[in-house]
Design an enzyme around this catalytic site. Structure first.
Site: not given
Length: 589
Positions: A198, A260
């Protein structure tokens, strides 16, 4: 004609199948000499005959696609300069199949001119207005890293927004790795990415699959394509390298898991103040909730002066009356009790769960909301600059839009409000709640993993014949680590110092008046007022209408209706996305 002849494949006429007057005799037997060469399957180059090395000493005639002629150039066995006819697909030949054999009757055999290619192919002289000869393209995995600050996400957009992939593609075009014919449309190169991060999200490693020219001519002074591309890219985007892949490789589907990292300042685990709306709500729903927190954290917050309502000056500067408290909180160091509670909350995510409350546009009964979290780890805090940071590593098979940011947000909110770890499993149930998103500033894609693909090409499973290298970010571990420190960790610290991103997010949570955060309590349950499902909302409205009818206008029922409106406004922050892309699973993080 016999029945057996009707199913025979018609042969293209040859000079020896003609009569004296030049008319083709279709029944004449064609001798083997002079026939068009039989079409052979394309042979993919191997380690012993790589695509970038001319093949010599081969006595097998292989039809070469014009686009691949540059790297499939061959010479004859005896060294003679023999010429080869280019056979068409129609009755004629030498003209791409467009002409007819009878055309030679008018012009005569001597007038027919064939488009000939020598075995040692070289580009012919380019005429005015013609495009340049195309270099061979190969499917590759491009390994990149980037700082996402200032970009509108990873994936290239057609409406002109500045994206990471857009800058990478433009650099490849300028470097000659993307031909001029394909430069105006990235879809011609079949560009795909392992993770569509994003806006504002960083990546130490991400993978882009595409078809590109692997050996374009490089200017003097550059040894590798990556070195040249990096000279074109901005410093916050780096190309680590690339590897040739099998033709079916797709970065998004070939990545079997992703790692992540989320970095948050330790002061994000401080509880809300006594005078904050969230603190007052907890005093009513969960009396004695502060006693369950670490004494150090409670005393630190109680020592703070009352903060002014959030109102920023021009230029994004924080209210001067609040700036002193923000600076004081940077000196907070998390205590062991608070850290242990945060670790217990994060551990609840491990395994396969229904994460419908941690994304947007996905109902509880959607099969795609079940995701497998492989490993989660909360590392020991580290002081960087003047701020203590906590690193959370999340290794999952796949993620949905906003999932990681919502997972971190839920764990932070539960930790700072003394909500028990049992609250996390409650969120996997059918009740629909609004989980705020943590700031994108702290989210970092460490690297996608290609374990299954790498094992396949190493063992050559399923009859794989191609020699390919694995997609391995470990080859660039040192470069990636240096890049993270300079362009991600340092930028993260600097932006928090200047823009107070996490401070502002905490104040927004603590000042929330809505019932949307009523699931934060010491019971670990989701009360009806926090349930945003359609049935729960209708029941609340019916109850509010009945109560308003009994108590008159301005009663508590009207207030409940207003709070539902506030809940819907909170939800709207997640709805500004392309729902078709969400359904396809293109967004994550």
């Amino acid at each position: 004609m016999e029945a057996t002849e009707s199913i025979k494949r018609a042969r293209s006429p040859s000079p020896k199948a003609e009569s004296k007057d030049g008319v083709v005799n279709p029944k004449a037997e064609q001798p083997e000499e002079g026939q068009p060469p039989a079409k052979k399957p394309h042979v993919e180059p191997t380690a012993s005959a790589p695509s970038d090395t001319p093949i010599s000493g081969v006595n097998v005639s292989v039809d070469v696609d014009p686009e691949e002629a540059m790297f499939n150039a061959m010479s004859s066995e005896n060294g003679e300069d023999k010429k080869k006819k280019t056979w068409g697909r129609g009755q004629g030949y030498g003209n791409g199949g467009k002409g007819k054999g009878k055309e030679r009757e008018k012009k005569g055999p001597d007038a027919v001119k064939y488009d000939r290619r020598p075995n040692d192919w070289t580009p012919r002289e380019k005429k005015e207005g013609e495009t340049e000869a195309r270099l061979p393209k190969r499917r590759c995995a491009l390994l990149v890293g980037y700082c996402g600050t200032g970009y509108h996400g990873m994936q290239i957009q057609t409406h002109g927004s500045e994206t990471i992939e857009g800058d990478v593609f433009a650099a490849l075009v300028k470097a000659g790795a993307i031909s001029a014919d394909n430069a105006n449309d990235h879809r011609k190169s079949d560009v795909q990415r392992a993770a569509r991060t994003d806006a504002g999200v960083h990546a130490a490693g991400n993978c882009i699959s595409l078809k590109m020219i692997v050996e374009p001519p490089l200017p003097e002074g550059y040894k590798t394509l990556a070195e040249y591309v990096n000279s074109i890219l901005p410093d916050q985007i780096r190309m680590w390298g690339f590897v040739r892949t099998v033709k079916s490789f797709n970065a998004r589907t070939a990545a079997d898991s992703r790692i992540y990292e989320y970095l948050l300042p330790s002061y994000c685990l401080l509880p809300p103040g006594r005078d904050d709306p969230l603190g007052k709500r907890l005093d009513k729903s969960s009396p004695g909730w502060r006693d369950l927190l670490g004494k150090e954290a409670v005393d630190f917050v109680d020592a703070a002066p009352s903060l002014e309502p959030e109102g920023e000056e021009e230029g994004g500067k924080v209210n001067p009356k609040n700036r002193g408290e923000f600076e004081r909180r940077r000196g907070f160091r998390v205590d062991s009790k608070t850290l242990e509670r945060f670790r217990e909350l994060i551990a609840q995510y491990k395994g396969t769960h229904n994460f419908h409350n941690f994304t947007v546009g996905k109902p509880f009964n959607d099969r795609t909301v079940k995701r497998f979290m492989i490993k989660l780890e909360v590392k020991d805090p580290q002081v960087y600059g003047e701020i203590e940071w906590i690193s959370v590593m999340i290794h999952g098979q796949s993620f949905m839009l906003h999932q990681i940011r919502k997972m971190i947000s839920m764990a932070m909110l539960a930790c700072r409000t003394a909500s028990p770890p049992s609250l996390i499993p409650e969120t996997f149930g059918p009740k629909r709640i609004h989980v705020p998103k943590a700031p994108p500033l702290g989210l970092l894609l460490e690297a996608p993993q290609f374990g299954v693909y790498n094992a396949r090409i190493t063992t050559k499973a399923n009859g794989l014949q191609e020699d390919r290298d694995p997609v391995d970010f470990g080859l660039y571990a040192e470069q990636m680590r240096d890049f993270k420190v300079k362009w991600i960790y340092e930028k993260l610290r600097q932006e928090e110092l200047e823009a107070h991103v996490f401070h502002k997010w905490m104040r927004q949570m603590d000042c929330t008046m809505s019932n949307g955060l009523a699931f934060l309590n010491t019971q670990g349950t989701i009360p009806p007022e926090a349930d945003l499902s359609k049935g729960a909302k209708e029941a609340r409205r019916a109850a509010a209408a009945a109560q308003a009818k009994e108590g008159g206008a301005g009663g508590e029922g009207e207030g409940e209706g207003e709070k539902d409106i506030a809940d819907e406004e909170i939800e709207s922050e997640d709805e500004e996305v392309d729902m078709e892309e969400v359904k396809r699973g293109e967004w994550e993080g």
